[in-house]
Every structure is written in structure tokens, then in C-alpha cells.
Design an enzyme around this catalytic site. Structure first.
Site, PDB file in Angstrom:
ATOM      1  N   HIS A 120      65.968  73.687   9.816  1.00 44.70           N
ATOM      2  CA  HIS A 120      67.238  74.422   9.707  1.00 44.70           C
ATOM      3  C   HIS A 120      68.265  73.918  10.730  1.00 44.70           C
ATOM      4  CE1 HIS A 120      64.709  78.098   8.251  1.00 44.70           C
ATOM      5  NE2 HIS A 120      65.195  77.474   7.189  1.00 44.70           N
TER       6      HIS A 120
ATOM      7  N   ASN B  74      71.570  68.330  -2.361  1.00 44.97           N
ATOM      8  CA  ASN B  74      70.351  68.877  -1.753  1.00 44.97           C
ATOM      9  C   ASN B  74      69.279  68.849  -2.839  1.00 44.97           C
ATOM     10  OD1 ASN B  74      68.324  70.350  -0.616  1.00 44.97           O
ATOM     11  ND2 ASN B  74      69.597  72.102  -0.025  1.00 44.97           N
TER      12      ASN B  74
ATOM     13  N   GLU C 282      75.713  75.034   5.276  1.00 39.13           N
ATOM     14  CA  GLU C 282      75.078  73.726   5.474  1.00 39.13           C
ATOM     15  C   GLU C 282      75.798  72.639   4.682  1.00 39.13           C
ATOM     16  OE1 GLU C 282      70.455  74.462   6.037  1.00 39.13           O
ATOM     17  OE2 GLU C 282      71.366  75.980   4.782  1.00 39.13           O
TER      18      GLU C 282
ATOM     19  N   ARG D   3      71.167  65.976   1.993  1.00 41.90           N
ATOM     20  CA  ARG D   3      70.331  66.727   2.932  1.00 41.90           C
ATOM     21  C   ARG D   3      68.948  66.072   2.937  1.00 41.90           C
ATOM     22  NH1 ARG D   3      66.879  72.056   2.044  1.00 41.90           N
ATOM     23  NH2 ARG D   3      66.240  72.325   4.184  1.00 41.90           N
TER      24      ARG D   3
ATOM     25  N   ARG E 288      55.810  82.811   4.107  1.00 42.77           N
ATOM     26  CA  ARG E 288      55.040  82.059   5.115  1.00 42.77           C
ATOM     27  C   ARG E 288      54.577  82.979   6.236  1.00 42.77           C
ATOM     28  NH1 ARG E 288      59.702  77.909   5.713  1.00 42.77           N
ATOM     29  NH2 ARG E 288      59.732  77.037   3.631  1.00 42.77           N
TER      30      ARG E 288
END
Ligand code: AMP
Length: 397
Positions: A179, A7, A383, A90, A240
Site C-alpha cells: 500500500h 492496475n 492511488e 501499478r 486475512r
């Protein structure tokens, strides 16, 4: 097969070496401050974490450092690089091109590159990792697993914005969602745990981490999700803003004499619960501040929970009911009081939470009472395992 899961971010690279048959994590680690100075932590499954501060001038150097650590005599976990059967990467944005994982070749790289405008911070960094791995391990097959792919099943009514259609036709301006690897993994786990028929099920997954999104999953497929063209849409997150009136952007720009880029930086990096509270983006700090009577921290947490609950309500309508709700990621897996505050809004669905069961952290558990009309679960996301599985499956293992 041993799958190296990578990743790769702009200055960091996370990795895990996973045996795809036993699903054991043989080693995991992180290279940080790539291109700055360099710091690496490497943890073999049977040993202690090793920290190295050797320079990491670029991602190629980071990959080399990972491969050296994996084959090191003292703290390595394989005797030669030949043991690595595949690399799973990823990849953040696959646009409309990728609705599933792919075996990476030159054409795929060019197509991912074509999506760079949609994820200017993530895709180029992901591709640097792909290129560095291909250079160092040219004969090892590589697979790309996209954050956006799972959401490609959303219907047009969910993914189109209410703007002139030409922007979609010409520039692919639409909602993509993120996601996806996590939402897909967790939805599959809940089908199993709740004994739901995957082809006849309505699940809402709340991935609540520093970045946060909610997804409506019908019969195993994403039908709506809270993030959009970029990961800025939807929930109030760590830093965010989530949804806001687009008019706010121009208004702030004028009042604060900021450029468009500067306002977007505020919305991405200085907003969310950090901006609201003025305390922190981390829910552990916010909880501590709340307990000490900090009212702004309390309002930030309330706004976060309220926004999640509203999305659950909306997705219950989208799914025409809901069979199971799942909490995952850093906050979803660990913060019992946040789960509780969100579920307090859901009494209208007949949901009741068993607070003793809800005290769970980082483990799979059903936290609703036996008479709750909807089952509520905590399921840790994974993940890396999902990427290793996809990689092995695509390569026929
Ligand atoms: P993630 O992005 O999934 O790694 O989630 C990171 C976030 O999870 C952190 O910023 C924290 O806000 C939150 N988190 C992690 N552990 C806890 C905990 N024990 N209690 C509350 N929040 C936590």
C-alpha cells in the site's frame, strides 16, 4: 499529458485516463472475468456508465477493449490513441531492487519478474498487463509504480525478522510492506492539511480497506509498516488473519489434515473479520449484524479496532511521538464508528474526536477537537492520481 493508469490483476484490469496537468479523470473503468467470459464497465467523465459483456479471452483483449472504449465515437474521451502520452502501471512487488518508480524497459521487466516469487499472485498478473500494453502501444512510454517502493526507507531494525540472517542474505526474506503508493499520497496530503513541516513530522497512516496496513512516516519517509514479506502480516483484515504465532500453522495443519498451501489459503482467504464473524468480510454487513445483536460480528469488529490501536501505540513509540494520525481507504474513509472505536483507545495520547466532524464520509476532514493533543484526519486515498503524477514526473512533464 494524458496518462492511462492500469492496475492489472489475474482476472481483472482497472483503468483511469487522467490529464496529468488538470488532474481530471477523463474516464475510468473495469474489465472483469478476463479469461472466463468478460465484462466491462466504462465511465466517461461527462456521461453514464456503459456496460459491455463482450468476450475478454486474455489481457491483450482487455487492453484492446479499453482503448476502443476510450476512442469510441459515442462514449470515448479522446479522438485517437495518439493522445495517450504515457501508461502508468501499478506493480505490486519491487523487492529491494526498486525504491522508486521506474520507466519500464526490458531490463526492468526482467527485474520485476525476478521478484515474482515474493508476490506470486500479483507480479505475474501486473506484468501481463505491461506486456499487453507494450505490444499494442509499442511507442508509448510506460512507468511502473511499486506498492513496496515507499517502504524501502525502513531501517534494518524494522524490516528484519528475528530469524537466521542467512535467509535474508540468500533469499531476501524480510519485511517489505505494501500500500506504499497510498501511504505516501496520504502522508503528503496530511503534511499540507495539518501544515506540518514535511522534514520534521511524525505521521501515522491507517490504510483500512479490505487489505489493511498502518505505516509510521517520519519526515515524509516510511520507517515502519505493518505488512511484511507478504500482505498477510499485521492487522486483522477482511479475509486475512494478520499477525499470528507461526506455530498456529503447523497446529492447524495437523488438526485439520491440511497441507501448508491449504492452511495459507485459510489464512489469506477465510480468516480476518470474515473468519472471526462467520458473517462477512465487509464492514457494512458486519455493522448491520452487530446492530442486530450478532455477538461474533461484534467481537470481530472489536478485534479489528484493537489491533489497529495497538499498532498506533507501537508506532507512536517508533516515532517518539506523533503529530497527526490519518484514516484512509474503504473503512477508514467511510466508517465513522470504526474510527471512533479505534480512537477510544488513544485517550492516553490526549486525542479527542469531535463526533460531529467524524460523521464525514469520503471527504478530507480533520475529525479531532481543537484541543486534541494530536490531529486526526480522514483523507481519501487516490492511488490512480498518485500513479499518474509519478508517471508524468518521471517523463519530465
Ligand atoms: P477498499 O479495499 O479500500 O476498497 O475497502 C473496501 C472495504 O471498505 C469494504 O470491504 C468495506 O468493508 C469497507 N467499506 C466501504 N464502504 C463502507 C461504509 N460505508 N461503511 C463501512 N465500511 C465500508
Amino acid at each position: 499529458m494524458k496518462v492511462l493508469v492500469i492496475n492489472c490483476g489475474s482476472s481483472s484490469l482497472k483503468y483511469q485516463l487522467i490529464d496529468s496537468r488538470s488532474e481530471e479523470v477523463l474516464a475510468a473503468g473495469l474489465c472483469e472475468r478476463i479469461g472466463i467470459d468478460g465484462r466491462m464497465t466504462h465511465t466517461p467523465s461527462s456521461g453514464n456508465t456503459v456496460v459491455k459483456n463482450d468476450p475478454l479471452p486474455d489481457h491483450g483483449a482487455a487492453i484492446q477493449a479499453v482503448l476502443s472504449a476510450l476512442t469510441d465515437k459515442a462514449h470515448g474521451v479522446i479522438s485517437s490513441l495518439g493522445e495517450i502520452g504515457a501508461v502508468g502501471h501499478r506493480l505490486v512487488h519491487g523487492g529491494e531492487k526498486f525504491a522508486a518508480s521506474v520507466i519500464i524497459n526490458d531490463e526492468v521487466i526482467a527485474e520485476v519478474e525476478a521478484c515474482n516469487d515474493l508476490a506470486p499472485l500479483h507480479n505475474p498478473a501486473n506484468l501481463i498487463g505491461v506486456r499487453a500494453c507494450r505490444q499494442i502501444m509499442p511507442d508509448v512510454p510506460m512507468v511502473g509504480v511499486f506498492d513496496t517502493a515507499f517502504h524501502q526507507t525502513m531501517p534494518p531494525k524494522a524490516y528484519l525478522y528475528g530469524i537466521p540472517h542467512q535467509y535474508y542474505q540468500e533469499h531476501k526474506v524480510r519485511r517489505y510492506g505494501f500500500h506504499g503508493t497510498s501511504h505516501n499520497y496520504v502522508a503528503k496530503r496530511v503534511h499540507h492539511l495539518a501544515e506540518l513541516d514535511p522534514d520534521n513530522s511524525r505521521v501515522i497512516v491507517c490504510h483500512l480497506g479490505n487489505g489493511a496496513s498502518v505505516t509510521a512516516v517520519k519526515n515524509g519517509k516510511s520507517v515502519d509498516t505493518s505488512m511484511g514479506l507478504t500482505p498477510l502480516e499485521g492487522l486483522i483484515m477482511g479475509t486475512r488473519s494478520g499477525d499470528l504465532d507461526p506455530g498456529v500453522i503447523e497446529y492447524i495443519a495437523k488438526k485439520e489434515h491440511l497441507t501448508l498451501e491449504e492452511v495459507l489459503k485459510v489464512l489469506n482467504k477465510e480468516s480476518g473479520v470474515l473468519g472471526l464473524s462467520g458473517v462477512s468480510s465487509d464492514f457494512r454487513d458486519l455493522t448491520e449484524a452487530m446492530e442486530q445483536g450478532n455477538e461474533q460480528a461484534a467481537v470481530a469488529v472489536e478485534a479489528f479496532c484493537y489491533r489497529v490501536a495497538k499498532h498506533i501505540g507501537a508506532y507512536t513509540a517508533a516515532l517518539n511521538g506523533v503529530d497527526a494520525i490519518v484514516f484512509t481507504a474503504g473503512i477508514g474513509e467511510n466508517a465513522a464508528h470504526i474510527r471512533s472505536m479505534i480512537c477510544d483507545y488513544l485517550g492516553f495520547l490526549g486525542i479527542t474526536i469531535d463526533e460531529e466532524k467524524n460523521a464525514v464520509r469520503g471527504k478530507e476532514a480533520e475529525i479531532s477537537t481543537p484541543d486534541s493533543k494530536v490531529s486526526v484526519f480522514v483523507i481519501p486515498t487516490n492511488e490512480e492520481l498518485a500513479i499518474a503524477r509519478e508517471t508524468a514526473a518521471l517523463l519530465g512533464e
